[in-house]
Design an enzyme around this catalytic site. Structure first.
Site, PDB file in Angstrom:
ATOM      1  N   SER A  50       0.844  -1.204   0.000  1.00 30.11           N
ATOM      2  CA  SER A  50       0.000   0.000   0.000  1.00 30.11           C
ATOM      3  C   SER A  50       0.880   1.256   0.000  1.00 30.11           C
ATOM      4  O   SER A  50       2.088   1.182   0.270  1.00 30.11           O
ATOM      5  CB  SER A  50      -0.903   0.014   1.232  1.00 30.11           C
ATOM      6  OG  SER A  50      -0.099   0.207   2.395  1.00 30.11           O
ATOM      7  N   ASP A  82      -1.311  -1.612  -3.893  1.00 26.47           N
ATOM      8  CA  ASP A  82      -2.671  -1.704  -3.353  1.00 26.47           C
ATOM      9  C   ASP A  82      -3.219  -0.287  -3.127  1.00 26.47           C
ATOM     10  O   ASP A  82      -2.557   0.544  -2.495  1.00 26.47           O
ATOM     11  CB  ASP A  82      -2.575  -2.474  -2.019  1.00 26.47           C
ATOM     12  CG  ASP A  82      -3.914  -2.898  -1.472  1.00 26.47           C
ATOM     13  OD1 ASP A  82      -4.847  -3.113  -2.270  1.00 26.47           O
ATOM     14  OD2 ASP A  82      -4.015  -3.055  -0.233  1.00 26.47           O
ATOM     15  N   HIS A  83      -4.398  -0.012  -3.658  1.00 30.07           N
ATOM     16  CA  HIS A  83      -5.066   1.291  -3.462  1.00 30.07           C
ATOM     17  C   HIS A  83      -4.186   2.483  -3.836  1.00 30.07           C
ATOM     18  O   HIS A  83      -4.024   3.421  -3.032  1.00 30.07           O
ATOM     19  CB  HIS A  83      -5.556   1.453  -2.013  1.00 30.07           C
ATOM     20  CG  HIS A  83      -6.638   0.487  -1.669  1.00 30.07           C
ATOM     21  ND1 HIS A  83      -7.937   0.640  -2.068  1.00 30.07           N
ATOM     22  CD2 HIS A  83      -6.607  -0.686  -0.995  1.00 30.07           C
ATOM     23  CE1 HIS A  83      -8.657  -0.387  -1.642  1.00 30.07           C
ATOM     24  NE2 HIS A  83      -7.868  -1.212  -1.000  1.00 30.07           N
ATOM     25  N   HIS A 180     -12.705  -2.509   4.813  1.00 30.59           N
ATOM     26  CA  HIS A 180     -11.384  -2.840   5.346  1.00 30.59           C
ATOM     27  C   HIS A 180     -11.403  -2.944   6.872  1.00 30.59           C
ATOM     28  O   HIS A 180     -12.276  -2.384   7.519  1.00 30.59           O
ATOM     29  CB  HIS A 180     -10.361  -1.769   4.945  1.00 30.59           C
ATOM     30  CG  HIS A 180     -10.060  -1.770   3.479  1.00 30.59           C
ATOM     31  ND1 HIS A 180     -10.254  -0.676   2.679  1.00 30.59           N
ATOM     32  CD2 HIS A 180      -9.599  -2.737   2.668  1.00 30.59           C
ATOM     33  CE1 HIS A 180      -9.909  -0.973   1.433  1.00 30.59           C
ATOM     34  NE2 HIS A 180      -9.507  -2.220   1.395  1.00 30.59           N
ATOM     35  N   ASP A 255      -5.264  -8.479   4.641  1.00 31.96           N
ATOM     36  CA  ASP A 255      -4.275  -7.763   5.439  1.00 31.96           C
ATOM     37  C   ASP A 255      -4.589  -7.929   6.932  1.00 31.96           C
ATOM     38  O   ASP A 255      -3.751  -8.377   7.725  1.00 31.96           O
ATOM     39  CB  ASP A 255      -4.273  -6.270   5.050  1.00 31.96           C
ATOM     40  CG  ASP A 255      -3.139  -5.513   5.711  1.00 31.96           C
ATOM     41  OD1 ASP A 255      -2.342  -6.130   6.445  1.00 31.96           O
ATOM     42  OD2 ASP A 255      -3.031  -4.284   5.513  1.00 31.96           O
ATOM     43  N   THR A 256      -5.813  -7.627   7.306  1.00 35.00           N
ATOM     44  CA  THR A 256      -6.203  -7.625   8.725  1.00 35.00           C
ATOM     45  C   THR A 256      -5.900  -8.960   9.419  1.00 35.00           C
ATOM     46  O   THR A 256      -5.382  -8.981  10.541  1.00 35.00           O
ATOM     47  CB  THR A 256      -7.700  -7.278   8.848  1.00 35.00           C
ATOM     48  OG1 THR A 256      -7.875  -5.946   8.354  1.00 35.00           O
ATOM     49  CG2 THR A 256      -8.190  -7.352  10.274  1.00 35.00           C
TER      50      THR A 256
END
Ligand code: G3H
Ligand code: 13P
Ligand code: ZN
Length: 307
Positions: A50, A82-83, A180, A255-256
Protein backbone atom coordinates in the site's frame (compact mmCIF):
# COMPACT_ATOMS: atom_id res chain seq x y z
CA UNK A 1 12.00 -16.86 -11.88
CA UNK A 2 11.40 -13.14 -11.38
CA UNK A 3 8.11 -11.34 -11.04
CA UNK A 4 5.11 -12.11 -13.23
CA UNK A 5 2.21 -9.79 -14.03
CA UNK A 6 -1.04 -9.65 -12.15
CA UNK A 7 -2.87 -10.37 -15.41
CA UNK A 8 -0.97 -13.60 -15.96
CA UNK A 9 -1.90 -14.85 -12.48
CA UNK A 10 -5.51 -13.68 -12.53
CA UNK A 11 -6.48 -14.71 -16.08
CA UNK A 12 -5.47 -18.29 -15.25
CA UNK A 13 -7.45 -18.15 -11.99
CA UNK A 14 -10.48 -16.81 -13.88
CA UNK A 15 -10.26 -19.53 -16.53
CA UNK A 16 -9.90 -22.29 -13.96
CA UNK A 17 -12.37 -20.91 -11.38
CA UNK A 18 -10.29 -20.24 -8.29
CA UNK A 19 -8.91 -17.15 -6.50
CA UNK A 20 -5.40 -15.99 -5.63
CA UNK A 21 -4.61 -14.25 -2.37
CA UNK A 22 -3.17 -10.75 -2.40
CA UNK A 23 -1.48 -10.39 0.98
CA UNK A 24 -0.24 -7.03 2.27
CA UNK A 25 3.33 -6.64 3.47
CA UNK A 26 5.02 -4.00 5.59
CA UNK A 27 8.28 -5.74 6.43
CA UNK A 28 10.51 -8.72 5.70
CA UNK A 29 8.90 -11.16 8.11
CA UNK A 30 5.43 -10.75 6.64
CA UNK A 31 6.79 -11.25 3.12
CA UNK A 32 8.77 -14.33 4.15
CA UNK A 33 5.70 -15.83 5.82
CA UNK A 34 3.66 -15.38 2.62
CA UNK A 35 6.30 -16.65 0.22
CA UNK A 36 7.12 -19.63 2.44
CA UNK A 37 3.42 -20.54 2.44
CA UNK A 38 3.22 -20.15 -1.35
CA UNK A 39 6.19 -22.50 -1.77
CA UNK A 40 4.72 -25.10 0.59
CA UNK A 41 1.31 -24.88 -1.09
CA UNK A 42 2.70 -24.59 -4.61
CA UNK A 43 0.42 -21.58 -5.02
CA UNK A 44 0.68 -18.39 -7.08
CA UNK A 45 0.51 -15.28 -4.93
CA UNK A 46 0.24 -11.50 -5.17
CA UNK A 47 2.26 -9.35 -2.80
CA UNK A 48 0.32 -6.19 -2.03
CA UNK A 49 2.09 -2.99 -1.05
CA UNK A 50 0.00 0.00 0.00
CA UNK A 51 1.00 3.66 -0.16
CA UNK A 52 1.17 3.45 3.65
CA UNK A 53 3.57 0.51 3.46
CA UNK A 54 5.77 2.46 1.04
CA UNK A 55 5.80 5.40 3.43
CA UNK A 56 6.70 3.12 6.34
CA UNK A 57 9.36 0.85 4.83
CA UNK A 58 10.49 2.64 1.66
CA UNK A 59 9.76 1.55 -1.91
CA UNK A 60 13.42 0.59 -2.45
CA UNK A 61 13.49 -1.79 0.53
CA UNK A 62 10.13 -3.37 -0.26
CA UNK A 63 10.79 -3.93 -3.97
CA UNK A 64 14.25 -5.38 -3.26
CA UNK A 65 12.75 -7.82 -0.76
CA UNK A 66 9.97 -8.93 -3.12
CA UNK A 67 12.32 -9.29 -6.09
CA UNK A 68 14.68 -11.38 -3.97
CA UNK A 69 11.75 -13.59 -2.94
CA UNK A 70 10.61 -14.02 -6.55
CA UNK A 71 14.10 -14.96 -7.69
CA UNK A 72 14.28 -17.67 -5.03
CA UNK A 73 11.45 -19.71 -6.55
CA UNK A 74 9.52 -20.71 -9.68
CA UNK A 75 6.21 -19.91 -7.96
CA UNK A 76 4.44 -17.07 -9.83
CA UNK A 77 4.68 -13.92 -7.72
CA UNK A 78 3.31 -10.49 -8.70
CA UNK A 79 4.27 -7.23 -7.01
CA UNK A 80 1.11 -5.19 -6.68
CA UNK A 81 0.40 -1.60 -5.61
CA UNK A 82 -2.67 -1.70 -3.35
CA UNK A 83 -5.07 1.29 -3.46
CA UNK A 84 -2.84 3.59 -5.51
CA UNK A 85 -4.30 7.07 -5.27
CA UNK A 86 -1.34 9.32 -5.93
CA UNK A 87 -0.21 9.34 -9.58
CA UNK A 88 3.37 10.18 -8.48
CA UNK A 89 3.46 6.99 -6.35
CA UNK A 90 2.07 5.01 -9.30
CA UNK A 91 4.87 6.30 -11.57
CA UNK A 92 7.42 5.48 -8.91
CA UNK A 93 6.06 1.90 -8.64
CA UNK A 94 6.43 1.56 -12.41
CA UNK A 95 10.05 2.70 -12.17
CA UNK A 96 10.73 0.21 -9.37
CA UNK A 97 9.37 -2.74 -11.35
CA UNK A 98 5.89 -3.36 -9.92
CA UNK A 99 4.03 -5.80 -12.21
CA UNK A 100 0.52 -4.87 -11.12
CA UNK A 101 -1.05 -1.55 -10.10
CA UNK A 102 -4.31 -0.67 -8.47
CA UNK A 103 -5.68 2.76 -9.24
CA UNK A 104 -8.28 3.55 -6.61
CA UNK A 105 -10.32 6.49 -7.81
CA UNK A 106 -13.51 4.98 -6.40
CA UNK A 107 -14.27 8.00 -4.24
CA UNK A 108 -14.58 10.19 -7.34
CA UNK A 109 -17.67 10.51 -9.55
CA UNK A 110 -17.95 7.79 -12.23
CA UNK A 111 -16.59 9.85 -15.15
CA UNK A 112 -13.58 11.01 -13.11
CA UNK A 113 -12.90 7.44 -11.99
CA UNK A 114 -12.96 6.43 -15.67
CA UNK A 115 -10.56 9.27 -16.59
CA UNK A 116 -8.08 8.53 -13.76
CA UNK A 117 -8.14 4.80 -14.48
CA UNK A 118 -7.63 5.39 -18.22
CA UNK A 119 -4.62 7.58 -17.44
CA UNK A 120 -2.99 4.73 -15.46
CA UNK A 121 -3.86 2.09 -18.05
CA UNK A 122 -2.32 4.41 -20.66
CA UNK A 123 1.09 4.41 -18.95
CA UNK A 124 1.03 0.84 -17.57
CA UNK A 125 -0.17 -1.28 -20.49
CA UNK A 126 2.52 -0.25 -22.99
CA UNK A 127 5.04 -1.47 -20.37
CA UNK A 128 3.20 -4.77 -19.84
CA UNK A 129 1.99 -3.85 -16.34
CA UNK A 130 -1.49 -4.91 -15.24
CA UNK A 131 -4.10 -2.54 -13.81
CA UNK A 132 -6.89 -3.04 -11.27
CA UNK A 133 -9.56 -0.43 -10.56
CA UNK A 134 -12.44 -0.13 -8.11
CA UNK A 135 -16.12 0.76 -8.46
CA UNK A 136 -18.46 1.53 -5.59
CA UNK A 137 -17.47 2.30 -2.02
CA UNK A 138 -15.86 -0.08 0.44
CA UNK A 139 -17.86 0.65 3.52
CA UNK A 140 -20.08 -1.38 5.79
CA UNK A 141 -23.66 -1.67 4.53
CA UNK A 142 -26.09 -2.02 7.42
CA UNK A 143 -29.12 -4.29 7.15
CA UNK A 144 -31.49 -1.35 7.52
CA UNK A 145 -30.21 0.98 4.75
CA UNK A 146 -32.66 1.95 2.02
CA UNK A 147 -32.43 0.60 -1.54
CA UNK A 148 -31.29 4.04 -2.74
CA UNK A 149 -28.51 4.19 -0.12
CA UNK A 150 -27.42 0.66 -1.02
CA UNK A 151 -27.32 1.61 -4.72
CA UNK A 152 -25.18 4.63 -3.90
CA UNK A 153 -22.59 2.54 -2.06
CA UNK A 154 -22.41 -0.77 -3.93
CA UNK A 155 -21.38 -1.44 -7.52
CA UNK A 156 -23.81 -0.93 -10.38
CA UNK A 157 -23.14 -3.86 -12.76
CA UNK A 158 -24.31 -1.92 -15.84
CA UNK A 159 -21.88 0.89 -14.99
CA UNK A 160 -19.18 -1.74 -14.49
CA UNK A 161 -19.65 -2.96 -18.06
CA UNK A 162 -19.20 0.58 -19.42
CA UNK A 163 -16.25 1.18 -17.06
CA UNK A 164 -14.34 -1.91 -18.21
CA UNK A 165 -14.98 -1.15 -21.88
CA UNK A 166 -13.90 2.50 -21.58
CA UNK A 167 -10.83 1.97 -19.39
CA UNK A 168 -9.44 -1.37 -20.58
CA UNK A 169 -8.59 -2.45 -17.01
CA UNK A 170 -7.41 -6.02 -16.42
CA UNK A 171 -9.34 -6.59 -13.19
CA UNK A 172 -12.03 -4.82 -11.22
CA UNK A 173 -12.86 -4.57 -7.52
CA UNK A 174 -16.63 -4.32 -7.09
CA UNK A 175 -18.01 -2.99 -3.81
CA UNK A 176 -20.40 -5.73 -2.67
CA UNK A 177 -20.63 -5.00 1.06
CA UNK A 178 -17.18 -5.61 2.52
CA UNK A 179 -14.99 -3.01 4.19
CA UNK A 180 -11.38 -2.84 5.35
CA UNK A 181 -10.20 -3.64 8.84
CA UNK A 182 -11.43 -5.73 11.76
CA UNK A 183 -14.92 -4.25 12.19
CA UNK A 184 -16.78 -5.09 9.01
CA UNK A 185 -20.34 -5.73 10.11
CA UNK A 186 -22.44 -4.51 13.01
CA UNK A 187 -25.26 -6.89 12.17
CA UNK A 188 -25.36 -9.93 9.91
CA UNK A 189 -22.43 -10.49 7.54
CA UNK A 190 -23.96 -10.76 4.09
CA UNK A 191 -22.34 -9.87 0.77
CA UNK A 192 -24.39 -8.89 -2.28
CA UNK A 193 -23.91 -11.97 -4.44
CA UNK A 194 -26.53 -10.93 -7.01
CA UNK A 195 -24.55 -7.78 -7.85
CA UNK A 196 -21.38 -9.81 -8.00
CA UNK A 197 -22.90 -12.39 -10.34
CA UNK A 198 -24.30 -9.71 -12.63
CA UNK A 199 -20.99 -7.78 -12.64
CA UNK A 200 -19.10 -10.90 -13.68
CA UNK A 201 -21.63 -11.67 -16.40
CA UNK A 202 -21.38 -8.16 -17.85
CA UNK A 203 -17.62 -7.58 -17.50
CA UNK A 204 -16.14 -11.07 -17.99
CA UNK A 205 -12.85 -10.11 -16.32
CA UNK A 206 -11.17 -11.19 -13.07
CA UNK A 207 -12.92 -9.60 -10.08
CA UNK A 208 -11.29 -8.65 -6.78
CA UNK A 209 -12.66 -8.89 -3.25
CA UNK A 210 -11.25 -6.20 -0.99
CA UNK A 211 -11.80 -6.30 2.75
CA UNK A 212 -11.79 -10.10 2.64
CA UNK A 213 -10.31 -10.92 6.03
CA UNK A 214 -12.42 -13.32 8.07
CA UNK A 215 -11.21 -12.10 11.48
CA UNK A 216 -11.31 -15.70 12.79
CA UNK A 217 -12.45 -16.26 16.36
CA UNK A 218 -9.42 -18.40 17.20
CA UNK A 219 -7.05 -15.60 16.19
CA UNK A 220 -9.03 -13.03 18.21
CA UNK A 221 -9.15 -15.40 21.19
CA UNK A 222 -5.39 -15.96 21.07
CA UNK A 223 -4.72 -12.22 20.93
CA UNK A 224 -7.24 -11.55 23.73
CA UNK A 225 -5.76 -14.30 25.90
CA UNK A 226 -2.48 -12.41 25.95
CA UNK A 227 -3.96 -8.98 26.53
CA UNK A 228 -5.30 -7.63 23.22
CA UNK A 229 -8.49 -5.57 23.45
CA UNK A 230 -10.33 -5.69 20.12
CA UNK A 231 -14.02 -5.96 21.07
CA UNK A 232 -16.68 -6.17 18.38
CA UNK A 233 -14.32 -7.36 15.65
CA UNK A 234 -16.07 -9.22 12.83
CA UNK A 235 -14.98 -10.36 9.37
CA UNK A 236 -16.30 -12.10 6.26
CA UNK A 237 -17.24 -15.72 7.07
CA UNK A 238 -15.22 -18.27 5.08
CA UNK A 239 -18.42 -19.68 3.55
CA UNK A 240 -19.07 -16.28 1.96
CA UNK A 241 -15.52 -16.09 0.62
CA UNK A 242 -16.10 -19.46 -1.09
CA UNK A 243 -19.44 -18.31 -2.47
CA UNK A 244 -17.80 -15.12 -3.78
CA UNK A 245 -15.22 -17.20 -5.64
CA UNK A 246 -17.97 -19.38 -7.12
CA UNK A 247 -19.57 -16.18 -8.41
CA UNK A 248 -16.55 -14.66 -10.10
CA UNK A 249 -13.98 -13.41 -7.56
CA UNK A 250 -10.41 -14.31 -8.59
CA UNK A 251 -8.34 -12.15 -6.23
CA UNK A 252 -8.91 -12.01 -2.48
CA UNK A 253 -7.24 -9.23 -0.49
CA UNK A 254 -6.08 -10.03 3.02
CA UNK A 255 -4.28 -7.76 5.44
CA UNK A 256 -6.20 -7.63 8.72
CA UNK A 257 -5.95 -11.38 9.42
CA UNK A 258 -2.16 -11.14 9.04
CA UNK A 259 -2.05 -8.18 11.42
CA UNK A 260 -4.18 -9.97 14.02
CA UNK A 261 -2.09 -13.14 13.75
CA UNK A 262 1.15 -11.21 14.16
CA UNK A 263 -0.26 -9.35 17.15
CA UNK A 264 -1.39 -12.54 18.90
CA UNK A 265 1.92 -14.30 18.35
CA UNK A 266 4.03 -11.39 19.56
CA UNK A 267 1.82 -10.89 22.62
CA UNK A 268 2.23 -14.59 23.48
CA UNK A 269 6.02 -14.25 23.55
CA UNK A 270 5.88 -11.08 25.65
CA UNK A 271 3.42 -12.69 28.06
CA UNK A 272 5.14 -16.04 28.43
CA UNK A 273 8.75 -14.86 28.26
CA UNK A 274 8.99 -11.37 29.77
CA UNK A 275 12.76 -11.76 29.88
CA UNK A 276 12.91 -12.10 26.08
CA UNK A 277 14.33 -9.23 24.01
CA UNK A 278 15.89 -10.92 20.99
CA UNK A 279 13.89 -9.66 17.96
CA UNK A 280 14.31 -13.04 16.24
CA UNK A 281 12.60 -14.77 19.17
CA UNK A 282 9.82 -12.19 19.09
CA UNK A 283 9.19 -11.98 15.35
CA UNK A 284 10.11 -15.58 14.44
CA UNK A 285 7.01 -17.18 16.00
CA UNK A 286 4.84 -14.46 14.42
CA UNK A 287 6.35 -15.29 11.03
CA UNK A 288 5.55 -19.00 11.53
CA UNK A 289 1.97 -18.24 12.60
CA UNK A 290 1.40 -15.95 9.61
CA UNK A 291 2.75 -18.61 7.29
CA UNK A 292 0.26 -21.16 8.70
CA UNK A 293 -2.54 -18.62 8.23
CA UNK A 294 -1.58 -17.97 4.59
CA UNK A 295 -1.44 -21.71 3.86
CA UNK A 296 -5.01 -22.07 5.17
CA UNK A 297 -6.12 -19.14 3.01
CA UNK A 298 -4.55 -20.64 -0.10
CA UNK A 299 -6.41 -23.90 0.52
CA UNK A 300 -9.67 -22.00 1.00
CA UNK A 301 -9.20 -19.93 -2.16
CA UNK A 302 -8.34 -22.97 -4.26
CA UNK A 303 -4.94 -21.66 -5.35
CA UNK A 304 -2.95 -24.47 -3.69
CA UNK A 305 -1.28 -26.62 -6.34
CA UNK A 306 -1.95 -24.05 -9.10
CA UNK A 307 1.60 -22.65 -9.43
O1 G3H B 1 -6.45 -1.45 2.04
C1 G3H B 1 -5.99 -1.49 3.13
C2 G3H B 1 -4.84 -2.35 3.43
O2 G3H B 1 -5.14 -3.11 4.57
C3 G3H B 1 -3.58 -1.55 3.60
O3 G3H B 1 -3.67 -0.80 4.75
O4 G3H B 1 -3.09 1.51 4.04
O5 G3H B 1 -2.86 0.77 6.43
O6 G3H B 1 -1.27 -0.05 4.69
P1 G3H B 1 -2.66 0.44 5.00
P1 13P C 1 -8.81 -6.62 5.09
O1 13P C 1 -8.73 -5.41 5.93
O2 13P C 1 -10.16 -7.29 5.22
O3 13P C 1 -7.71 -7.59 5.34
O4 13P C 1 -8.71 -6.17 3.56
C1 13P C 1 -7.47 -5.87 2.99
C2 13P C 1 -7.59 -5.20 1.67
O5 13P C 1 -8.63 -5.11 1.07
C3 13P C 1 -6.36 -4.64 1.10
O6 13P C 1 -6.58 -3.98 -0.10
ZN1 ZN D 1 -8.45 -3.01 -0.19
Amino acid sequence: MGLVTGKEILDKADKEGYAVGAFNINNMEILQAIVNAAKLENSPVMIAVSEGAIKYAGIDYLTSLVKTAAESTDIPIALHLDHGKDFKVILSCIRYGFTSLMIDASSLPFEENVAETKKVVGVAHPLGISVEAELGRLQGVEDNVSVAERDAILINPKEAKIFVKETGVDSLAPAIGTSHGAFKFKGKAELDFERLKETKKLTKIPLVLHGASSVPKEILDQAAKYGAKIPGAKGVPTGQIKKAIENGINKVNIDTDLRLTLTGAIRKVFYESPEQFDPRKILGPARDSMSDLVRKKMKLLGSSGKA
